[in-house]
Design an enzyme around this catalytic site. Structure first.
Site, PDB file in Angstrom:
ATOM      1  N   MET A  27       0.798  -1.011  -0.108  1.00  0.00           N
ATOM      2  CA  MET A  27       0.085   0.126   0.403  1.00  0.00           C
ATOM      3  C   MET A  27       0.688   1.336   0.386  1.00  0.00           C
ATOM      4  SD  MET A  27      -3.524  -0.832   2.082  1.00  0.00           S
ATOM      5  CE  MET A  27      -3.120  -0.619   3.666  1.00  0.00           C
ATOM      6  N   HIS A  34       9.890  -3.542   3.498  1.00  0.00           N
ATOM      7  CA  HIS A  34       9.212  -3.453   1.953  1.00  0.00           C
ATOM      8  C   HIS A  34      10.334  -3.553   1.312  1.00  0.00           C
ATOM      9  CE1 HIS A  34       5.785  -1.119   3.255  1.00  0.00           C
ATOM     10  NE2 HIS A  34       4.979  -1.943   2.402  1.00  0.00           N
ATOM     11  N   GLN A  58     -10.156  -3.108   2.542  1.00  0.00           N
ATOM     12  CA  GLN A  58     -10.586  -3.330   4.034  1.00  0.00           C
ATOM     13  C   GLN A  58      -9.850  -2.167   5.230  1.00  0.00           C
ATOM     14  OE1 GLN A  58      -6.331  -4.053   2.238  1.00  0.00           O
ATOM     15  NE2 GLN A  58      -5.333  -3.806   3.882  1.00  0.00           N
ATOM     16  N   GLY A 144       5.409 -10.269   4.330  1.00  0.00           N
ATOM     17  CA  GLY A 144       5.854  -9.983   5.398  1.00  0.00           C
ATOM     18  C   GLY A 144       5.636 -10.671   6.555  1.00  0.00           C
ATOM     19  N   ASP A 147       2.463  -9.158   9.566  1.00  0.00           N
ATOM     20  CA  ASP A 147       0.898  -9.126   9.744  1.00  0.00           C
ATOM     21  C   ASP A 147       0.841 -10.934   9.121  1.00  0.00           C
ATOM     22  OD1 ASP A 147      -0.156  -6.533   9.199  1.00  0.00           O
ATOM     23  OD2 ASP A 147       1.825  -6.626   7.269  1.00  0.00           O
ATOM     24  N   VAL A 173      11.138  -7.545   9.587  1.00  0.00           N
ATOM     25  CA  VAL A 173      12.465  -6.096   9.555  1.00  0.00           C
ATOM     26  C   VAL A 173      12.028  -5.414  11.208  1.00  0.00           C
ATOM     27  CG1 VAL A 173      13.746  -4.840   8.352  1.00  0.00           C
ATOM     28  CG2 VAL A 173      12.619  -6.453   7.150  1.00  0.00           C
ATOM     29  N   ARG A 184       2.764   2.634   9.412  1.00  0.00           N
ATOM     30  CA  ARG A 184       1.759   3.486  10.697  1.00  0.00           C
ATOM     31  C   ARG A 184       3.187   3.648  11.111  1.00  0.00           C
ATOM     32  NH1 ARG A 184      -3.770   2.547   9.963  1.00  0.00           N
ATOM     33  NH2 ARG A 184      -4.198   0.511   8.565  1.00  0.00           N
TER      34      ARG A 184
END
Length: 261
Positions: A27, A34, A58, A144, A147, A173, A184
């Site tokens: 996102m 990432h 979502q 990742g 999540d 990470v 966030r």
């Protein structure tokens, strides 16, 4: 690196990408977490595709969607520097041309942990991931482990629906103080950023789940859950500060074996 904003252009570009293809769906607001996914994809495939799409289906809180950070130019520069072959920047009116009539729903694990506190979240996640996998048609897709519930649901969706793709989990990470890297985190004020690493420290402690939750609450977190299951301990808690509520999630491996939904 080629960039596609329209699906017609993307389909033409996809036809030109031969060999193995790795996919990193995001996102945006990219960080070193990432970057680790992208590096692995580049190392393991002939081509790597990155998608950047803030998926509204979502989000259960419109305010959360409005606050989600956007750093598109920096994201594209990072992708270019890491060797990404193509970036897909889809638009809502094309990705959801059906108006979200058709949805992917999982009826058990998606209602637990984060799903118990974010109505409809994983339906939005699974629906958009399925759409993106069908568009990109990768050999491997990288997710990742921060999540982890999402990773398990996506992995099991692909198995259940016979989607021919390998879902590759990649280790979380972290910042030097243990905080899991997340887009966030940029929303945290100074107080929140100083407090945030406590989530990881307590999840990795020998305290039981109830005591971890109690200590987080005493420190000022609004705790959604702390729960151990199938070899991992999961936690989600929010920090209030600077006029906003920032929700953090994390999980750590625990004795007991492999996690599954």
């Amino acid at each position: 690196m080629r960039i596609s904003k329209r699906l017609e252009d993307w389909r033409q570009l996809r036809a030109e990408l031969t060999g193995s293809l790795g996919f990193v769906p995001t996102m945006g607001a990219l960080h070193q977490g990432h970057a680790a996914l992208i590096r692995r994809s580049v190392a393991e495939n002939d081509h790597s595709v990155l998608s950047i799409y803030v998926n509204p289906t979502q989000f259960d809180d419109p305010g959360d969607l409005a606050r989600y950070p956007c750093t598109l130019e920096q994201d594209l520069e990072l992708a270019r520097s890491l060797g990404v072959s193509a970036v897909l920047l889809p638009r809502y009116d094309e990705l959801y041309a059906d108006g979200f009539r058709y949805q992917v729903t999982e009826n058990r694990f998606s209602r637990e942990l984060c799903g118990a506190h974010r109505a409809g979240h994983f339906t939005g996640v699974l629906t958009v991931v399925l759409k993106l996998l069908n568009l990109v048609r990768p050999r491997r897709a990288y997710f990742g482990e921060k999540d982890y519930q999402q990773y398990l649901l996506v992995r099991d969706m692909c198995a259940a629906l016979f989607i021919d793709v390998e879902i590759v989990p990649c280790e979380t990470v972290r910042e030097v103080d243990g905080l899991a890297m997340s887009s966030r985190n940029a929303l945290l004020d100074a107080r929140g950023r100083a407090l945030a690493p406590l989530l990881h420290r307590l999840l990795t402690s020998d305290l039981d789940d109830a005591e971890v939750a109690a200590r987080l609450a005493a420190a000022g977190f609004a705790v959604d859950y702390v729960e151990s299951r199938a070899g991992r301990r999961f936690g989600a808690a929010a920090i209030e500060g600077g006029g906003r509520r920032v929700r953090l999630i994390d999980n750590v491996a625990r004795a007991g074996g492999e996690s599954s939904a």
